[in-house]
Design a protein around this motif. Structure first.
Motif, mmCIF file in Angstrom:
data_model
loop_
_atom_site.group_PDB
_atom_site.id
_atom_site.type_symbol
_atom_site.label_atom_id
_atom_site.label_comp_id
_atom_site.label_asym_id
_atom_site.label_seq_id
_atom_site.Cartn_x
_atom_site.Cartn_y
_atom_site.Cartn_z
ATOM 1 N N ASP A 18 -12.249 -4.665 22.595
ATOM 2 C CA ASP A 18 -11.871 -5.949 22.007
ATOM 3 C C ASP A 18 -10.558 -5.713 21.258
ATOM 4 O O ASP A 18 -10.042 -4.604 21.235
ATOM 5 N N ASP A 19 -10.051 -6.740 20.603
ATOM 6 C CA ASP A 19 -8.846 -6.569 19.791
ATOM 7 C C ASP A 19 -9.079 -5.491 18.738
ATOM 8 O O ASP A 19 -10.151 -5.405 18.142
ATOM 9 N N ILE A 20 -8.054 -4.664 18.512
ATOM 10 C CA ILE A 20 -8.118 -3.587 17.524
ATOM 11 C C ILE A 20 -7.297 -4.009 16.324
ATOM 12 O O ILE A 20 -6.115 -4.333 16.455
ATOM 13 N N LEU A 21 -7.923 -4.015 15.152
ATOM 14 C CA LEU A 21 -7.245 -4.362 13.903
ATOM 15 C C LEU A 21 -6.821 -3.061 13.227
ATOM 16 O O LEU A 21 -7.656 -2.225 12.901
ATOM 17 N N LEU A 22 -5.520 -2.893 13.024
ATOM 18 C CA LEU A 22 -4.958 -1.692 12.413
ATOM 19 C C LEU A 22 -4.279 -2.095 11.109
ATOM 20 O O LEU A 22 -3.378 -2.924 11.110
ATOM 21 N N SER A 23 -4.739 -1.516 9.993
ATOM 22 C CA SER A 23 -4.214 -1.864 8.669
ATOM 23 C C SER A 23 -3.712 -0.625 7.960
ATOM 24 O O SER A 23 -4.288 0.456 8.086
ATOM 25 N N PHE A 24 -2.652 -0.809 7.185
ATOM 26 C CA PHE A 24 -2.081 0.267 6.386
ATOM 27 C C PHE A 24 -2.267 -0.081 4.916
ATOM 28 O O PHE A 24 -1.936 -1.188 4.483
ATOM 29 N N LEU A 25 -2.799 0.864 4.136
ATOM 30 C CA LEU A 25 -3.148 0.639 2.735
ATOM 31 C C LEU A 25 -2.433 1.661 1.855
ATOM 32 O O LEU A 25 -2.216 2.809 2.269
ATOM 33 N N TYR A 26 -2.122 1.234 0.627
ATOM 34 C CA TYR A 26 -1.482 2.154 -0.312
ATOM 35 C C TYR A 26 -1.924 1.824 -1.730
ATOM 36 O O TYR A 26 -2.155 0.667 -2.070
ATOM 37 N N LEU A 32 5.263 1.700 -2.496
ATOM 38 C CA LEU A 32 5.231 2.706 -1.436
ATOM 39 C C LEU A 32 6.620 3.316 -1.248
ATOM 40 O O LEU A 32 6.756 4.533 -1.137
ATOM 41 N N ILE A 33 7.647 2.493 -1.239
ATOM 42 C CA ILE A 33 9.021 2.990 -1.097
ATOM 43 C C ILE A 33 9.381 3.900 -2.267
ATOM 44 O O ILE A 33 10.008 4.953 -2.089
ATOM 45 N N ASN A 34 8.976 3.526 -3.487
ATOM 46 C CA ASN A 34 9.235 4.371 -4.658
ATOM 47 C C ASN A 34 8.527 5.720 -4.532
ATOM 48 O O ASN A 34 9.092 6.759 -4.874
ATOM 49 N N ALA A 35 7.292 5.718 -4.060
ATOM 50 C CA ALA A 35 6.545 6.967 -3.896
ATOM 51 C C ALA A 35 7.167 7.836 -2.804
ATOM 52 O O ALA A 35 7.176 9.064 -2.915
ATOM 53 N N ILE A 36 7.697 7.210 -1.758
ATOM 54 C CA ILE A 36 8.351 7.977 -0.690
ATOM 55 C C ILE A 36 9.594 8.664 -1.228
ATOM 56 O O ILE A 36 9.852 9.838 -0.932
ATOM 57 N N SER A 37 10.383 7.974 -2.046
ATOM 58 C CA SER A 37 11.588 8.589 -2.602
ATOM 59 C C SER A 37 11.246 9.737 -3.556
ATOM 60 O O SER A 37 12.029 10.655 -3.732
ATOM 61 N N ALA A 65 4.042 10.222 -1.351
ATOM 62 C CA ALA A 65 3.343 9.111 -0.679
ATOM 63 C C ALA A 65 2.275 9.606 0.283
ATOM 64 O O ALA A 65 2.491 10.528 1.054
ATOM 65 N N GLU A 66 1.111 8.972 0.184
ATOM 66 C CA GLU A 66 0.042 9.117 1.164
ATOM 67 C C GLU A 66 -0.386 7.710 1.555
ATOM 68 O O GLU A 66 -0.856 6.947 0.731
ATOM 69 N N LEU A 67 -0.192 7.393 2.799
ATOM 70 C CA LEU A 67 -0.535 6.081 3.317
ATOM 71 C C LEU A 67 -1.904 6.175 3.976
ATOM 72 O O LEU A 67 -2.181 7.120 4.709
ATOM 73 N N PRO A 70 0.104 11.752 5.291
ATOM 74 C CA PRO A 70 1.126 12.185 4.329
ATOM 75 C C PRO A 70 2.511 11.787 4.829
ATOM 76 O O PRO A 70 2.846 12.004 5.993
ATOM 77 N N ILE A 71 3.306 11.206 3.944
ATOM 78 C CA ILE A 71 4.641 10.719 4.297
ATOM 79 C C ILE A 71 5.688 11.581 3.598
ATOM 80 O O ILE A 71 5.618 11.806 2.385
ATOM 81 N N ASP A 72 6.680 12.064 4.359
ATOM 82 C CA ASP A 72 7.771 12.854 3.798
ATOM 83 C C ASP A 72 8.789 11.947 3.122
ATOM 84 O O ASP A 72 8.738 10.721 3.248
ATOM 85 N N SER A 73 9.756 12.561 2.445
ATOM 86 C CA SER A 73 10.754 11.794 1.697
ATOM 87 C C SER A 73 11.688 10.994 2.604
ATOM 88 O O SER A 73 12.365 10.078 2.135
ATOM 89 N N ASP A 74 11.734 11.306 3.895
ATOM 90 C CA ASP A 74 12.561 10.533 4.820
ATOM 91 C C ASP A 74 11.822 9.314 5.389
ATOM 92 O O ASP A 74 12.350 8.588 6.216
ATOM 93 N N GLY A 75 10.575 9.091 4.943
ATOM 94 C CA GLY A 75 9.803 7.936 5.386
ATOM 95 C C GLY A 75 9.074 8.156 6.695
ATOM 96 O O GLY A 75 8.538 7.232 7.279
ATOM 97 N N LYS A 76 9.014 9.392 7.154
ATOM 98 C CA LYS A 76 8.345 9.701 8.419
ATOM 99 C C LYS A 76 7.072 10.495 8.153
ATOM 100 O O LYS A 76 6.898 11.104 7.102
#
Length: 190
Positions: free
Chosen positions: A73-81, A120-125, A129-131, A160-166
């Motif tokens: 069925d449709d897959i619901l994908l959500s990102f939380l922070y 989230l952007i502040n935590a990445i810089s 950041a952990e998404l 886990p997100i690196d400082s480059d946002g990846k």
């Protein structure tokens, strides 16, 4: 060779052998659950404060069954922070069919929500950041032309997100699993 004179003993042996055959068939044909993993994740920062950021994600979906195909069925994908699991973005992957022993990679671009996206952007810089990602769907197996009942799936993972946002490259892919003690407070509803 020994002759069986009592028909009840012969009948009992026949039922026992039939039971073993049915058990072996059931164990060999029982399908395994599909596996999901995040392979790529990139958080695109907005060019100015009036725009929303975006999340580019690649999800790998694997069907490990040799004899069973899967209808999703449709897959619901959500990102939380954050501590309250604020929803940063949400997307829906349309329903599809996946043949046996097949891997499918799905690319999605998710528009971020402005209020939870800024922290989230502040935590990445700050490189902290952990998404969290949550996945909700239903699917059916099709084995030998017979479709099963619907099976629900509610998976979560921490990215886990690196400082480059990846996505951090400590692992090649980050699998999603069932409820984790760290991820029990989720606002995701199917």
């Amino acid at each position: 060779m020994c002759e069986l004179k009592n028909p009840y003993i012969w009948l009992l042996q026949f039922i026992g052998l039939l039971g073993l055959i049915v058990l072996c068939l059931w164990l060999s044909l029982r399908p395994k659950s599909p596996s999901y993993a995040v392979v790529l994740l990139s958080i695109e920062r907005p060019s100015n404060s009036n725009e929303n950021g975006t999340i580019v994600c690649s999800l790998e979906i694997e069907n490990p069954n040799k004899d069973s195909s899967i209808y999703y069925d449709d897959i619901l994908l959500s990102f939380l922070y954050g501590q309250q699991d604020d929803e940063v973005g949400r997307t829906t992957i349309s329903s599809f069919h996946q043949k046996g022993q097949n891997t499918r990679e799905v690319y999605q671009i998710v528009n971020g929500k402005p209020r939870p996206f800024k922290p989230l952007i502040n935590a990445i810089s700050n490189s902290t950041a952990e998404l969290k990602v949550a996945l909700v769907t239903r699917f059916r197996y099709k084995t030998w032309g017979i479709k099963s009942k619907f099976h629900g799936l509610n998976l979560r993972g921490i990215l886990p997100i690196d400082s480059d946002g990846k996505l951090s490259r400590k692992k090649k892919k980050y699998p999603l699993s069932g409820n984790s003690k760290k991820l029990t407070r989720s606002k995701i509803k199917p």
